[in-house]
Write a protein that holds these residues in place. Structure first.
Motif, mmCIF file in Angstrom:
data_model
loop_
_atom_site.group_PDB
_atom_site.id
_atom_site.type_symbol
_atom_site.label_atom_id
_atom_site.label_comp_id
_atom_site.label_asym_id
_atom_site.label_seq_id
_atom_site.Cartn_x
_atom_site.Cartn_y
_atom_site.Cartn_z
ATOM 1 N N ALA A 95 0.847 -1.195 0.000
ATOM 2 C CA ALA A 95 0.000 0.000 0.000
ATOM 3 C C ALA A 95 0.883 1.245 0.000
ATOM 4 C CB ALA A 95 -0.911 0.005 1.224
ATOM 5 N N GLY A 96 0.511 2.209 -0.793
ATOM 6 C CA GLY A 96 1.291 3.441 -0.907
ATOM 7 C C GLY A 96 2.244 3.432 -2.083
ATOM 8 N N SER A 97 2.313 2.325 -2.809
ATOM 9 C CA SER A 97 3.189 2.251 -3.982
ATOM 10 C C SER A 97 2.539 2.969 -5.153
ATOM 11 C CB SER A 97 3.450 0.792 -4.361
ATOM 12 O OG SER A 97 4.153 0.138 -3.346
ATOM 13 N N ASP A 135 3.468 4.245 -9.575
ATOM 14 C CA ASP A 135 4.246 3.834 -10.747
ATOM 15 C C ASP A 135 5.709 4.260 -10.621
ATOM 16 O OD1 ASP A 135 2.025 2.707 -11.848
ATOM 17 O OD2 ASP A 135 1.529 4.448 -13.102
ATOM 18 N N GLN A 136 5.969 5.326 -9.882
ATOM 19 C CA GLN A 136 7.330 5.834 -9.746
ATOM 20 C C GLN A 136 8.037 5.361 -8.486
ATOM 21 O OE1 GLN A 136 4.709 8.139 -10.256
ATOM 22 N NE2 GLN A 136 5.009 8.061 -12.469
ATOM 23 N N GLU A 137 7.294 4.900 -7.507
ATOM 24 C CA GLU A 137 7.904 4.533 -6.228
ATOM 25 C C GLU A 137 7.259 3.270 -5.668
ATOM 26 O OE1 GLU A 137 9.412 7.265 -2.775
ATOM 27 O OE2 GLU A 137 7.277 6.905 -2.487
ATOM 28 N N ILE A 138 8.066 2.419 -5.096
ATOM 29 C CA ILE A 138 7.562 1.201 -4.457
ATOM 30 C C ILE A 138 7.724 1.375 -2.950
ATOM 31 C CG2 ILE A 138 9.754 -0.031 -4.645
ATOM 32 C CD1 ILE A 138 6.678 -1.951 -5.225
ATOM 33 N N ARG A 139 6.689 0.984 -2.213
ATOM 34 C CA ARG A 139 6.714 1.084 -0.746
ATOM 35 C C ARG A 139 6.201 -0.233 -0.179
ATOM 36 N NH1 ARG A 139 6.463 5.352 3.148
ATOM 37 N NH2 ARG A 139 5.469 4.639 5.049
ATOM 38 N N ILE A 140 7.004 -0.856 0.669
ATOM 39 C CA ILE A 140 6.640 -2.121 1.303
ATOM 40 C C ILE A 140 6.570 -1.905 2.810
ATOM 41 C CG2 ILE A 140 7.359 -4.502 1.746
ATOM 42 C CD1 ILE A 140 6.404 -4.040 -1.085
ATOM 43 N N THR A 141 5.478 -2.360 3.406
ATOM 44 C CA THR A 141 5.280 -2.260 4.855
ATOM 45 C C THR A 141 5.137 -3.660 5.426
ATOM 46 O OG1 THR A 141 4.132 -0.154 4.556
ATOM 47 C CG2 THR A 141 3.845 -1.272 6.668
ATOM 48 N N VAL A 142 5.907 -3.933 6.472
ATOM 49 C CA VAL A 142 5.852 -5.225 7.162
ATOM 50 C C VAL A 142 5.337 -4.978 8.574
ATOM 51 C CG1 VAL A 142 7.189 -7.191 7.995
ATOM 52 C CG2 VAL A 142 7.765 -6.143 5.812
#
Length: 137
Positions: free
Chosen positions: A97-99, A101-108
């Motif tokens: 969530a929060g990703s 097309d220009q940025e990837i965001r991974i939350t664990v």
């Protein structure tokens, strides 16, 4: 002679009054030392779980930012990392969530293994980075 006998009797009575106080002092001190040791162990478990969650998020971001990859690849890589090394993170969940097309965001997210019954500690870590893409000048 009578005075020395009286002194010995008083000394014995004084010494008898302290009888057993060493056991009580040891019991109190042992409780405090045990609490300090358990606290130190719990803090170590918390920071270890935090570090594992952060590493999983970074692994996911590195997989998702490669050219031709997507957020699904990132989530899969983070979950694979947690499956291998995430024993200290209980019930982990990985989200992209929060990703964009220009940025990837991974939350664990997950909970930390605790030594104290009833204590609940949660850990949330995220990582983000720009996505690799071809551009024309």
């Amino acid at each position: 002679m009578r005075t020395s006998h009286l002194r010995r009797a008083l000394r014995r009575r004084r010494l008898r009054g302290d009888c057993g106080s060493g056991s009580v002092e040891f019991a109190v001190l042992a409780t405090v030392v045990l609490a300090l040791i358990l606290t130190a162990l719990q803090v170590g478990l918390y920071f270890h779980a935090r570090k594992v969650a952060q590493s999983a998020a970074r692994q996911g971001v590195e997989a998702g930012r490669r050219f031709g990859s997507g957020s699904g690849d990132a989530v899969t890589q983070a979950q694979a990392f947690l499956a291998r090394y995430g024993g200290s993170v209980r019930t982990p969940s990985v989200s992209a969530a929060g990703s964009t097309d220009q940025e990837i965001r991974i939350t664990v997210r997950g909970s930390v293994a605790t030594l104290v019954p009833g204590l609940s500690l949660d850990v949330v870590q995220h990582a983000d980075a720009p996505v690799e893409r071809w551009t024309t000048p």
